[in-house]
Each structure stands twice: as structure tokens, then as C-alpha cells.
Design an enzyme around this catalytic site. Structure first.
Site, short mmCIF file in Angstrom:
data_model
loop_
_atom_site.label_atom_id
_atom_site.label_comp_id
_atom_site.label_asym_id
_atom_site.label_seq_id
_atom_site.Cartn_x
_atom_site.Cartn_y
_atom_site.Cartn_z
N ASP A 25 0.77 -0.88 -0.01
CA ASP A 25 0.11 0.01 0.09
C ASP A 25 0.80 1.27 -0.06
OD1 ASP A 25 -1.96 -1.80 0.32
OD2 ASP A 25 -2.79 -1.17 2.12
N ASP A 81 0.65 4.06 -2.72
CA ASP A 81 0.69 5.65 -2.23
C ASP A 81 1.63 6.70 -2.87
OD1 ASP A 81 -1.60 4.75 -0.92
OD2 ASP A 81 -0.70 4.89 0.88
N ILE A 125 -34.88 -9.07 -20.04
CA ILE A 125 -35.15 -10.59 -20.25
C ILE A 125 -36.48 -11.11 -19.87
CG2 ILE A 125 -33.84 -12.87 -20.38
CD1 ILE A 125 -31.54 -11.40 -19.08
N LYS A 183 -27.45 -14.82 -13.17
CA LYS A 183 -28.17 -13.74 -13.20
C LYS A 183 -27.76 -12.76 -12.12
CE LYS A 183 -32.68 -11.60 -14.40
NZ LYS A 183 -32.38 -10.44 -13.80
N ARG A 193 -29.93 2.16 -16.89
CA ARG A 193 -30.73 1.74 -17.86
C ARG A 193 -31.84 2.72 -18.11
NH1 ARG A 193 -33.00 -3.23 -18.98
NH2 ARG A 193 -32.31 -4.11 -16.90
N CYS A 206 -39.91 -2.43 30.44
CA CYS A 206 -40.42 -1.34 31.51
C CYS A 206 -41.43 -1.92 32.51
CB CYS A 206 -40.89 0.00 30.98
SG CYS A 206 -42.68 -0.25 30.04
N CYS A 241 -41.15 4.17 28.15
CA CYS A 241 -40.30 2.72 28.15
C CYS A 241 -39.05 3.12 27.75
CB CYS A 241 -41.35 1.95 27.72
SG CYS A 241 -40.55 0.52 27.30
S1 IVH Z 1 -28.11 -10.50 -20.40
C1 IVH Z 1 -31.11 -7.92 -23.54
N1 IVH Z 1 -26.94 -11.78 -18.28
O1 IVH Z 1 -31.24 -8.58 -15.75
C2 IVH Z 1 -30.84 -8.44 -22.52
N2 IVH Z 1 -28.24 -9.86 -18.09
O2 IVH Z 1 -34.08 -9.04 -15.82
C3 IVH Z 1 -29.64 -9.47 -22.27
N3 IVH Z 1 -28.86 -9.21 -15.76
O3 IVH Z 1 -31.48 -6.69 -18.32
C4 IVH Z 1 -29.10 -9.22 -21.00
N4 IVH Z 1 -27.35 -10.73 -14.92
O4 IVH Z 1 -29.55 -6.14 -16.59
C5 IVH Z 1 -27.77 -10.73 -18.96
N5 IVH Z 1 -25.94 -12.78 -16.60
C6 IVH Z 1 -26.68 -11.86 -17.18
C7 IVH Z 1 -27.50 -10.87 -16.46
C8 IVH Z 1 -28.21 -9.93 -16.88
C9 IVH Z 1 -28.20 -9.75 -14.64
C10 IVH Z 1 -29.95 -8.28 -15.77
C11 IVH Z 1 -29.75 -7.61 -17.09
C12 IVH Z 1 -31.03 -7.68 -17.73
C13 IVH Z 1 -32.02 -7.83 -16.61
C14 IVH Z 1 -33.04 -8.55 -16.98
#
Ligand code: IVH
Length: 520
Positions: free
Chosen positions: A25, A29, A75, A107, A128, A406, A426
């Protein structure tokens, strides 16, 4: 200066992405300060992509809305094997193929962002928003050390929108909440909420203090060497030092997809971030193009949502806690059990109605799950396992109609489910009222956690929030947060912080927040 920028970026990468620091570190720095000094001396040479630009600023008054180059889609969710199978049959029909190469990846339960790189430099970053345009959160995103400001590649793409999730890792989240508790700030409910709140802070110096991470999972607009598949895209992400989503599985048949989804479900609790599903994507970019998109989501992807993990355990006892408004909350003490990555030993039973509805009794075997993967709750009682002689639990009987803090009478107002302690002074209520008064949405006082509120009341310093304003530095500094045998003083430093924030509140907190803080 360019050389220092590159060297420091390299060390950032080792530290924040690989988790393996390459220098101490102290040495880091030194390099950092050398660059800072040069930037002061030669401001015209200072790069917008210098590692020193990750500290943030407080210039923003609001976020500018900007269009996405390509829409950010959602999705389609599927919740069962049948629904996933229907998605697969549709793919088979649309492609006319029996075997369809797909990838399966976690996901990530975070906040979606789109990073725009031009000629290999991070140009801007958008949330988004409504999918067509989002808020410009560039300054905040730049504070995330895992996101390269410059792509590590000799001939980077002329333009690229990288889509991904910003998140706070599970461990970082726990540490963050622990720190907030010590500082007397309101706790965050879960990592996703705290991430969403953080990315919309107007002061990016504050954002820089929060442990945000990033994982890429897709691409929007793109001008560069041609990309033909997800696997190739991932190879490039790696080359660019952009963090990618792991683990990833490959499959070509429904059976293989289902196997991968189940495998992910088993290992997801060990992943460093919150995962609420598995995303299945067609590998080939050409095939994706053919399949196209609906107004909402691409036809080439689906998200399988995992049901929350449920575990069986036993209720060893039920206790009752007193809250700020005097509400008495029953809490089950459980035989410790591992659920969704942590050990759970308590779960709230909410109120008498809930206890009656589920017919929860001491000694019962119950199913536990974590709502939003964080807060444990009792899903149902396994009545067939109920021990003989288990009695229905009645809050008022259990407490002998007395507040556990109390010993004054409790009551249930007509038409309300909650039992309450009706004694205005209380101590348990008072401590919670103080903590509420100090919380983020109220006066946002510094150095005033739950333990401080409790000690202030228990040691007779204050009886109401307003009396906080009469405290003097010296006696407050001597406040004992520990026990009589094991004293732990609050300290002058903390006392100063608290008194300063009280003064600041007088000048700056709007009436609405005083009313809220006083619980009127
Ligand atoms: S692919 C065209 N992969 O979940 C959309 N999305 O509920 C293709 N998300 O809009 C997205 N993990 O923001 C993709 N492994 C993953 C993801 C993921 C989270 C989010 C993403 C999407 C949203 C939909």
C-alpha cells in the site's frame, strides 16, 4: 505521467480484479502521490482517464439524461422446468435446429449500466432508465476500480457499449452495514438496494467510499473487429480487463441446459455476489440476429429465476422485542441452520396474527427461507412433526400483559394487529425513538448507532430526542457504551461528530424530516 497512469492502473487491476496486490500500500501511495503532484504542476497534461480521477467530485446537481445507442432490453423470466422447456421448444422451432449451442451464466442481482468506450477510453456511463435513455452516472462509475478507464489493447474498438451489472458483493455488504451501524447510520436492507442508492448519489466522493463492483454480461452498439459469439466476446472482455460473469456453462440440448441450471443453483450461494437466477443465451451472434427481439426482450435469451432455498429447523423459543412505537414483535430463536450462504438462528414472526395464521408454536419444526436472500422468515410449520404438548403462543399471555422492557401494561388497540407497550417513557421505546430520530431519513446524525441510543437512555443522559441538543461535549465523551465492569467510552471524537451534526441539522434539515424524525 502517462507511464505512471499505466503503472497505477496495472496495480489497481491486480488489487481490485485479481485480488492479488503486486506492491505494498505504501509503495502504491507513493506512485499515486507522484502522479497527483505532476498533475498539479502540469494541469494541461492531466488525463481524464488518470487513476486519480476515481476519487469523485460533488459537482452534480442532477443527472443528465442521455440516449442509449441501442436500447437496453429486459429478459423474459421463466419460473419452472415447464416454462424453460417451452422457451427451448420455441428456440428449436424458430431456428429449425435440434441442437442449439447456448451458454448458461448467473443472473446478477445488481443495477444495470451501460458503459460506452470510444477508441478504448471510457467515454460515459448510463443507467438503464426506460431502456431508451438513461441517467449519466459517469463520475460515479469512474470510482469503481474494477472498471477499466482505458482498455488494455493496442487496437481497441472504435465504439462499444458494454452492458453489465453494478453490485455490492455479499461480504462487502456485510462490512458496509457493520460500519454504518458503528457510525450510527441507518442500515441498508440488501445489497441491491444499497447499490441502487449509491449509484444515484450526487456526490461521487461518497460513491468512492462504497465498495461497488462490476460484471459485464452483454454488448450494445459496437464498431470493431467482428464478434461472432458469446465465447469470443468473453475472450475479448478478458483481454480488455473488463470483469466477466463466471462460472459459465455450455449446452446444446434441453437436458444439458436443465443440468447446468441446477448446477448453478447449487453453487450460487458460494458466489461473491447475489444471484437470483440463471441466464440462458444463444451463443451465435448471427443466430441472435435472426431470432431478433420483441418490444421488451430478445427472443434468444431467458432468465430462469431460482426459488429461494428453504431449510428445515426447529423453534427453540420465542421472545418479544419492543420497538420505537412500542410495537411488540415476536421473534423465533431457531436451532442454527445454514440457508442461502449464512447461518440463520432467528426469524421474525411479525405479529400475533401471523403466529395464529401459521399456527407457530415453540418446539415446532418449520421451513425457513431468506426473503431477498437476506432476511430470514418462517414459510410454514411442519405440523406432522409437532411435539406433544406444544401450546399455541399468545404474546399477551407470554408477557403476563407486561412490557418486557419496562414492566408496564401492554395493549392491543381496536382494529390493530399489533400489541404495544403504551408507556410513553418505556426505555426500550425511548432508545428506538432516539435511533429513529438519528436515522438517515430523519436528522442523519453522525456517530449515533443503536448501541449509543441505548446507552444514552440507560445511563440517563436523555429521555427524548430533543434533549440531545442539551448534551455537552465533555459528559457525552464520557458516555459508557459498555457495562459497568467492562466500560467502553464513546470518546471525544465521536461526541464532537455527533454535536457537530446536531448543529448542522438545526440549520439544514427541512421541517418534514423533523416531523418524520419525531414520529409525528
Ligand atoms: S443478458 C438483452 N446476463 O437482468 C438483455 N442480463 O432482468 C440481455 N442481468 O436487463 C441481458 N445478470 O440488466 C444478462 N448474466 C446476465 C445478467 C443480466 C443480470 C440483468 C440485465 C437484464 C436484466 C433482466
Amino acid at each position: 505521467m502517462r507511464e505512471l497512469e499505466a503503472v497505477i492502473a496495472g496495480h489497481d487491476l491486480a488489487y481490485y480484479q485479481s485480488g492479488e496486490p503486486t506492491i505494498s500500500d505504501h509503495e502504491y501511495d507513493k506512485l499515486y502521490r507522484e502522479l497527483e503532484e505532476l498533475e498539479l504542476k502540469f494541469p494541461e497534461e492531466k488525463s481524464a482517464h488518470s487513476p486519480t480521477q476515481r476519487v469523485g467530485n460533488d459537482l452534480l446537481e442532477s443527472f443528465e439524461n442521455k440516449p442509449h445507442l441501442l436500447p437496453m432490453l429486459s429478459i423474459d423470466d421463466v419460473f419452472s422446468e415447464e416454462e424453460l422447456s417451452a422457451f427451448w421448444k420455441r428456440l428449436e422451432k424458430l431456428t429449425g435446429d435440434e441442437k442449439i449451442p447456448v451458454s448458461i451464466e448467473p443472473k446478477i442481482d445488481g443495477v444495470a449500466v451501460s458503459l460506452v468506450y470510444r477508441e478504448g477510453k471510457l467515454d460515459y456511463a448510463l443507467t438503464r432508465g426506460d431502456g431508451k435513455s438513461g441517467d449519466d452516472v459517469t463520475d460515479n462509475v469512474k470510482t469503481i476500480r474494477g472498471i477499466p478507464l482505458t482498455l488494455a489493447m493496442e487496437t481497441p474498438p472504435a465504439l462499444m457499449e458494454v452492458r453489465g451489472e453494478i453490485y455490492i458483493g455479499k461480504r462487502d455488504f456485510e462490512a458496509l452495514n457493520h460500519k454504518r451501524e458503528e457510525e450510527g447510520k441507518a442500515l441498508f436492507a440488501n445489497p441491491r438496494n444499497s447499490t441502487a442508492g449509491t449509484i444515484k448519489l450526487l456526490d461521487s466522493r461518497e460513491v468512492a467510499k462504497r465498495p461497488l463492483s462490476f460484471i459485464a454480461h452483454g454488448i450494445g452498439s459496437y464498431e470493431g473487429v467482428s464478434l461472432s459469439s458469446e465465447a469470443q466476446f468473453r475472450t475479448y472482455l478478458k483481454a480488455w480487463n473488463i470483469p466477466l460473469n463466471e462460472p459459465v456453462f455450455s449446452a446444446t440440448t434441453f437436458e444439458e441446459v436443465w443440468e447446468a441450471v441446477n448446477k448453478l443453483d447449487q453453487i450460487r450461494h458460494e458466489l461473491p455476489h447475489m444471484t437470483d437466477g440463471a441466464v440462458i443465451k444463444v451463443e451465435s451472434f448471427e443466430e441472435r440476429q435472426n431470432l431478433g427481439v420483441t418490444a421488451r426482450a430478445p427472443r434468444w435469451a431467458a432468465a430462469f429465476k431460482f426459488p429461494p432455498e428453504q431449510k428445515e429447523t426447529q423453534i427453540e423459543s420465542i421472545e418479544v422485542q419492543v420497538g420505537r412505537t412500542g410495537v411488540l414483535t415476536p421473534v423465533a430463536n431457531l436451532k442454527p441452520v445454514h440457508v442461502s450462504g449464512t447461518t440463520v438462528s432467528r426469524a421474525t414472526l411479525h405479529n400475533q396474527d401471523e403466529i395464529d395464521r401459521k399456527d407457530v408454536r415453540v418446539g415446532d419444526t418449520v421451513l425457513i427461507e431468506k426473503a431477498g436472500e437476506i432476511i430470514p422468515s418462517v414459510v410454514k410449520v411442519l405440523y406432522e412433526k409437532r411435539p406433544e404438548g406444544a401450546e399455541p403462543f399468545k404474546i399477551s399471555e407470554y408477557l403476563n400483559n407486561e412490557c418486557p422492557a419496562c414492566q408496564q401494561p401492554i395493549a392491543q388497540e381496536e382494529g390493530q394487529v399489533a400489541w404495544r407497550c403504551v408507556n410513553f417513557s418505556c426505555e426500550a421505546k425511548m432508545a428506538d425513538r432516539l435511533a429513529h430520530f438519528a436515522s438517515r431519513k430523519a436528522l442523519d446524525l453522525a456517530s449515533m448507532g443503536g448501541a449509543v441510543s441505548e446507552s444514552l437512555v440507560a445511563r440517563g443522559y436523555v429521555k427524548s430526542p430533543i434533549e440531545l441538543f442539551t448534551l455537552d461535549l465533555e459528559s457525552l465523551g464520557n458516555l459508557n457504551l459498555g457495562s459497568d465492569e467492562n466500560p467502553r467510552t464513546y470518546g471525544v471524537k465521536n461526541a464532537t461528530k455527533l454535536i457537530n451534526s446536531l448543529e448542522k441539522a438545526k440549520a439544514s434539515i427541512p421541517l418534514s424530516r423533523w416531523i418524520y424524525g419525531l414520529g409525528i
